[in-house]
Write a protein that holds these residues in place. Structure first.
Motif, short mmCIF file in Angstrom:
data_model
loop_
_atom_site.label_atom_id
_atom_site.label_comp_id
_atom_site.label_asym_id
_atom_site.label_seq_id
_atom_site.Cartn_x
_atom_site.Cartn_y
_atom_site.Cartn_z
N THR A 7 0.50 -0.99 0.21
CA THR A 7 0.15 0.07 0.41
C THR A 7 0.39 1.45 -0.01
O THR A 7 1.94 0.70 1.18
CB THR A 7 -0.75 0.35 0.94
OG1 THR A 7 -2.13 -1.00 1.28
CG2 THR A 7 -1.85 0.83 1.14
N ASN A 8 0.75 2.42 -0.81
CA ASN A 8 1.97 2.75 -1.02
C ASN A 8 2.95 3.65 -1.28
O ASN A 8 3.47 4.05 -0.52
CB ASN A 8 0.86 4.05 0.16
CG ASN A 8 1.41 5.38 0.79
OD1 ASN A 8 1.39 6.17 -0.80
ND2 ASN A 8 1.44 6.40 1.35
N GLY A 9 3.52 2.22 -1.76
CA GLY A 9 4.86 1.56 -1.65
C GLY A 9 5.10 2.55 -2.12
O GLY A 9 7.07 2.74 -1.94
N ASP A 10 5.44 3.80 -2.97
CA ASP A 10 5.93 4.71 -3.76
C ASP A 10 5.67 6.10 -2.79
O ASP A 10 6.43 7.26 -3.36
CB ASP A 10 5.65 5.10 -5.12
CG ASP A 10 4.47 6.29 -5.23
OD1 ASP A 10 3.19 5.22 -4.13
OD2 ASP A 10 3.73 5.86 -6.53
N PHE A 11 5.25 5.88 -1.86
CA PHE A 11 5.15 6.99 -0.15
C PHE A 11 3.95 8.38 -1.10
O PHE A 11 4.30 9.53 -1.13
CB PHE A 11 6.34 7.59 0.05
CG PHE A 11 6.39 6.29 0.78
CD1 PHE A 11 6.44 6.39 2.32
CD2 PHE A 11 7.53 5.41 0.31
CE1 PHE A 11 6.80 4.92 3.21
CE2 PHE A 11 8.45 4.89 0.91
CZ PHE A 11 7.92 4.65 2.71
N ALA A 12 3.55 8.16 -1.81
CA ALA A 12 3.17 9.44 -2.93
C ALA A 12 1.78 9.88 -2.41
O ALA A 12 1.16 11.25 -1.77
CB ALA A 12 1.94 8.80 -3.79
N ASP A 13 1.42 9.25 -1.13
CA ASP A 13 0.18 9.38 -0.30
C ASP A 13 0.80 9.62 1.29
O ASP A 13 0.70 9.03 2.13
CB ASP A 13 -1.06 8.98 -0.16
CG ASP A 13 -2.05 9.17 0.60
OD1 ASP A 13 -1.89 10.67 0.97
OD2 ASP A 13 -3.15 8.42 1.01
N ASN A 14 1.94 10.80 1.50
CA ASN A 14 2.85 10.78 2.30
C ASN A 14 3.23 9.22 2.95
O ASN A 14 3.68 7.94 1.89
CB ASN A 14 1.75 11.24 3.63
CG ASN A 14 0.92 12.80 2.87
OD1 ASN A 14 2.36 13.18 2.34
ND2 ASN A 14 0.96 13.37 3.01
N ALA A 15 3.12 8.64 4.45
CA ALA A 15 3.52 7.27 4.54
C ALA A 15 2.02 6.74 5.17
O ALA A 15 2.27 5.57 6.23
CB ALA A 15 3.61 8.21 6.07
N ALA A 16 1.20 6.91 4.55
CA ALA A 16 -0.10 6.45 4.55
C ALA A 16 0.03 4.47 4.37
O ALA A 16 1.07 4.11 3.92
CB ALA A 16 -1.46 6.65 3.77
#
Length: 70
Positions: free
Chosen positions: A12-21
């Protein structure tokens, strides 16, 4: 990224595009706003729980860098 045999990223959110969610930041780990990344100090960690199956091969990739101020 954690890819299953079909190429689906399981993180989930492996690229940190959504902060550290979706990530658990351990002591000493901080999300760096605007960088899509996390700064890890000595002994710190990040974690994410994934549902994996025994006997299946997964591909795990990551990008790491050492800042010039270290």
């Amino acid at each position: 990224m954690v890819l299953d045999p079909q190429g689906t990223d399981l993180a989930t959110n492996g690229d940190f595009a959504d902060n550290a969610a979706g990530w658990t930041l351990g002591s000493g780990a901080t999300y760096v706003s605007g960088s899509q990344g996390v700064r890890l100090n000595s002994g710190s960690s990040i974690a994410q729980t994934l549902q994996l199956q025994a006997g299946v091969t997964y591909k795990v990739t990551l990008t790491a860098r050492v800042p010039s101020d270290m």
